[in-house]
Enzyme design. Structure first.
Site, PDB file in Angstrom:
ATOM      1  N   SER A 188       0.542  -8.446   1.271  1.00 11.60           N
ATOM      2  CA  SER A 188      -1.235  -9.238   1.177  1.00 11.60           C
ATOM      3  C   SER A 188      -1.401  -9.242   2.685  1.00 11.60           C
ATOM      4  O   SER A 188      -0.602  -8.876   3.774  1.00 11.60           O
ATOM      5  CB  SER A 188      -1.605  -9.997   0.428  1.00 11.60           C
ATOM      6  OG  SER A 188      -2.884 -10.375   1.178  1.00 11.60           O
ATOM      7  N   SER A 189      -2.527  -7.688   3.251  1.00  9.49           N
ATOM      8  CA  SER A 189      -3.235  -7.377   4.322  1.00  9.49           C
ATOM      9  C   SER A 189      -2.845  -9.093   5.157  1.00  9.49           C
ATOM     10  O   SER A 189      -3.809  -9.572   6.108  1.00  9.49           O
ATOM     11  CB  SER A 189      -4.495  -6.359   4.508  1.00  9.49           C
ATOM     12  OG  SER A 189      -4.049  -5.737   4.185  1.00  9.49           O
TER      13      SER A 189
ATOM     14  N   HIS B 215       1.171  -1.573   0.275  1.00  9.37           N
ATOM     15  CA  HIS B 215      -0.133  -0.175   0.297  1.00  9.37           C
ATOM     16  C   HIS B 215       0.857   1.164   0.263  1.00  9.37           C
ATOM     17  O   HIS B 215       0.370   2.432  -0.448  1.00  9.37           O
ATOM     18  CB  HIS B 215      -0.937   0.311   1.163  1.00  9.37           C
ATOM     19  CG  HIS B 215      -1.563  -0.837   1.276  1.00  9.37           C
ATOM     20  ND1 HIS B 215      -1.963  -2.195   1.929  1.00  9.37           N
ATOM     21  CD2 HIS B 215      -2.943  -1.061   0.730  1.00  9.37           C
ATOM     22  CE1 HIS B 215      -3.044  -3.184   1.903  1.00  9.37           C
ATOM     23  NE2 HIS B 215      -3.415  -2.440   1.199  1.00  9.37           N
TER      24      HIS B 215
END
Length: 282
Positions: free
Chosen positions: A186-187, A37
């Site tokens: 990835s979260s 992000h």
């Protein structure tokens, strides 16, 4: 950096900062921010005078209640993280306010783009993506919006949405970010233990193996067979799909030299659903 919880707060902040007359960037997220992000926020900050990051775990794009409820929610940390990456504001509305009531998503049928791969394995997922992104675009009104290449099919869906409903909005795609072992950030990775992380790395290794095989003149169909067998026989991995697709239409592609062809994969590790992709041609 400011944290905005409502549409009224967002629009007041935009008025105070002459949003409508400046080059503005928008990065929509579901929170649990990580370096992937951050790369998108930095990309927006390079191009824009003001950057807003939204944080909303959107209920309409989840087809499993447990997945929605277990999705990590770390807003306070996310606000600091976004600020450090270059955001000027974090917009974190409730789903009910953004949707103007109980969240719902009309059905969208754009053929394989919305109904193959992610669309087939997560029925209604892209209905929710189109609904929430459409609302966010209309609410935030940015000059450009940045999306990550990891969600490759989502990028294709958002590009079509922008062409049809927000023609003056530029969609910018930020590159996929991996950890030191090649795992796509990835979260959801936070839900894996160390053993799960080691197992998950097999996904990116399989993509690299397929790239190498095709670079040496191997047949795409044969590379797919080998890749599926490798994942199917790896303990701890439950494969959903592995295929080579055209990144615009998300129809299968079998030409090793096809422009834009990508390998896409989705699998479960320790009950966590992971996706990854890589260009067939490196």
């Amino acid at each position: 950096m400011v944290l905005l919880h409502s549409l009224e707060e967002l629009h007041a902040w935009q008025r105070d900062n002459a949003w409508a007359s400046r080059q503005t960037g928008f990065v929509p997220t579901m929170g649990a921010l990580h370096e992937g992000h951050a790369s998108l926020i930095r990309l927006a900050a390079e191009r824009c005078e003001l950057v807003v990051v939204s944080v909303l775990v959107n209920p309409t794009q989840f087809n499993e209640k447990d997945d929605f409820e277990s999705y990590p929610r770390t807003l306070d940390r996310d606000a600091v993280f976004a600020s450090n990456a270059g955001a000027h504001a974090v917009f974190a509305p409730s789903a009910e306010e953004l949707y103007g009531g109980v969240p719902s998503a009309p059905s969208v049928d754009w053929g394989p783009l919305t109904h193959a791969y992610e669309g087939a394995h997560r029925p209604g997922h892209f209905d929710g993506v189109v609904a929430v992104v459409d609302l966010l675009f209309a609410t935030v009104r940015p000059s450009l919006s940045v999306f990550g290449e990891k969600d490759l099919q989502q990028v294709a869906v958002v590009k079509r949405l922008a062409r049809e409903r927000h023609p003056n909005l530029e969609i910018v795609v930020g590159g996929l970010v991996r950890d030191d072992h090649g795992l796509a950030l990835s979260s959801r990775n936070a839900r894996l233990d160390q053993e799960g992380l080691v197992t998950a790395r097999r996904l990116s290794r399989t993509l690299r193996d397929m790239q190498d095989a095709c670079a040496k003149g191997g047949d795409v169909a044969e590379a797919l067979i080998a890749g599926r067998e490798a994942l199917d026989t790896t303990p701890g991995i439950t494969l959903e799909y592995l295929d080579v697709v055209d990144t615009q239409s998300f129809e299968p592609s079998r030409g090793a030299q096809d422009q834009g062809a990508h390998v896409v994969v989705a699998a479960h590790v320790q009950g966590v659903r992971l996706i990854d992709n890589a260009p067939l041609r490196t």
